[in-house]
Design a protein around this motif. Structure first.
Motif: not given
Length: 402
Positions: A226-229, A241-243, A273-274, A279-280
């Motif tokens: 999953n791309r959500n770190r 979800k990422t984009g 990506d980092q 920031e989230t």
């Protein structure tokens, strides 16, 4: 505080009713008002736009350019997945139904492209639920196109369905051209609209929402993360979800739950990506540290008991809330919350069960935080002719000598 969507709040009873306010102490609120707690400034993020909301109440806790239209990139796949869940719930689709992978899905979203892919084989057959995992976990463009074609016949027709669904969800500043989020001139969404979509995904389809928390998915013997770190960094994060495209930058819609509070953070247009994960996490930490959400009343709770009713068979009615009352407020400010019940000076029969008769208003230091309708808990029919005449005389003489 602002709210994510059009709030289900009443506008009050109106001056024509000759209101009077009756102070009502909540069981969890103290009558003594202390000093207001300190609130640190909301974080400034290295991003183009962002929004932080409470998932249950829709209260906006922090925002910047939340209504700025931006390319959604793969965040559009949240809407694709939502529509698939809707089709399954409606019985028009099943999780185990097999989908034939078209040459078009493979050519535009498959292994030979530079985009994210599920590595589907052309003309193979894959179940709906596996394709959903391919869309959500692997962000597969080929999986999104295959599902769109299976549901609507073509991706273009599916895009029309996406826009209809977006309108129903209140995403009025979004326009979708495809199921993948691949660049298309004029295809845009906003942080506020994407938060609405995330909230609907969580509330409307909790079983399928669980897929967003899965860290890996394997198809064709290819295991992808999953791309959500944040799924690895923060145990409270369970989606979404990422984009990423060159035009949109790196984006992330994330949700986390701690104790009884769930927050949704949308961060758009970071440079890596980092950065989108970092920031989230800043937004989520700010919200959980400074705010809390509590249930003040359960559905059917009486907020005003034994309100006098004139000309009726019964002389009193209880005013209740139809839905649970939840409030998001500044952590540590419980004792400063104030509640009022506003009702007209004169209620007259007949009254229907569920009829709006008043309102509940909760304020903090004079700022209105919440307003909800209060309704009759039961039906009250008109009394006999003698009873109505008796009440008329009582009111006549009370006005005459007041």
């Amino acid at each position: 505080m602002r709210h994510l969507s059009q709030p289900k709040l009443s506008s009050g009873i109106g001056k024509s009713l000759g209101q009077f306010a009756c102070a009502l102490l909540l069981s969890l609120l103290s009558a003594l008002a202390g000093a207001a707690p300190l609130l640190p400034a909301a974080p400034e993020l290295a991003a183009t736009a962002w929004l932080l909301v409470d998932s249950e109440t829709g209260t906006v806790l922090a925002e910047h350019e939340a209504d700025l239209p931006l390319p959604p990139a793969s965040l559009a796949k949240m809407l694709t997945s939502y529509i698939v869940s809707e089709e399954i719930e409606a019985g028009r689709l099943s999780e185990q139904e097999l989908v034939r992978i078209s040459d078009n899905a493979w050519e535009r979203g498959g292994a030979k492209t530079d985009g994210s892919t599920m590595f589907l084989e052309p003309r193979s057959k894959v179940s709906v639920i596996d394709l959903m995992r391919g869309v959500i976990i692997q962000s597969g463009n080929d999986a999104a196109i295959a599902l769109a074609e299976h549901i609507s016949g073509s991706e273009e027709q599916f895009a029309d369905l996406m826009n209809q669904q977006a309108a129903q969800l209140g995403m009025h500043d979004s326009l979708f051209h495809n199921a993948t989020g691949l660049p298309s001139p004029g295809m845009v969404s906003t942080a506020r609209d994407l938060a609405l979509l995330a909230r609907a995904t969580i509330v409307d389809h909790p079983d399928h929402y669980g897929i967003y928390a899965e860290k890996y998915f394997t198809h064709n013997n290819i295991r992808q993360p999953n791309r959500n770190r944040l799924l690895w960094r923060d145990s409270s994060v369970d989606g979404l979800k990422t984009g990423h495209t060159e035009a949109s930058g790196y984006c992330l819609v994330a949700s986390a739950q701690r104790r009884d509070m769930r927050l949704i953070a949308v961060v758009l247009g970071t440079d890596s990506d980092q950065a989108r994960a970092r920031e989230t996490q800043k937004l989520l930490s700010y919200g959980f540290r400074n705010y809390e959400t509590k249930r003040l009343y359960d559905s059917g709770a009486a907020l005003k008991q034994q309100v006098r009713v004139w000309y009726g068979r019964t002389e009193a009615v209880d005013l209740v809330v139809e839905e649970p009352v939840l409030l998001t407020f500044l952590r540590g400010s419980e004792k400063q919350l104030e509640a009022q019940v506003v009702v007209p000076t004169q209620l007259e029969a007949p009254i229907q069960a569920g009829q709006k008769l008043g309102s509940l208003r909760i304020t903090l230091h004079g700022e209105l935080l919440l307003e909800r309708d209060l309704v009759a808990d039961r039906k009250i029919e008109q009394g006999s002719l003698f009873k109505r005449f008796k009440d008329w005389l009582t009111l006549f003489f009370s006005r005459l000598f007041s």
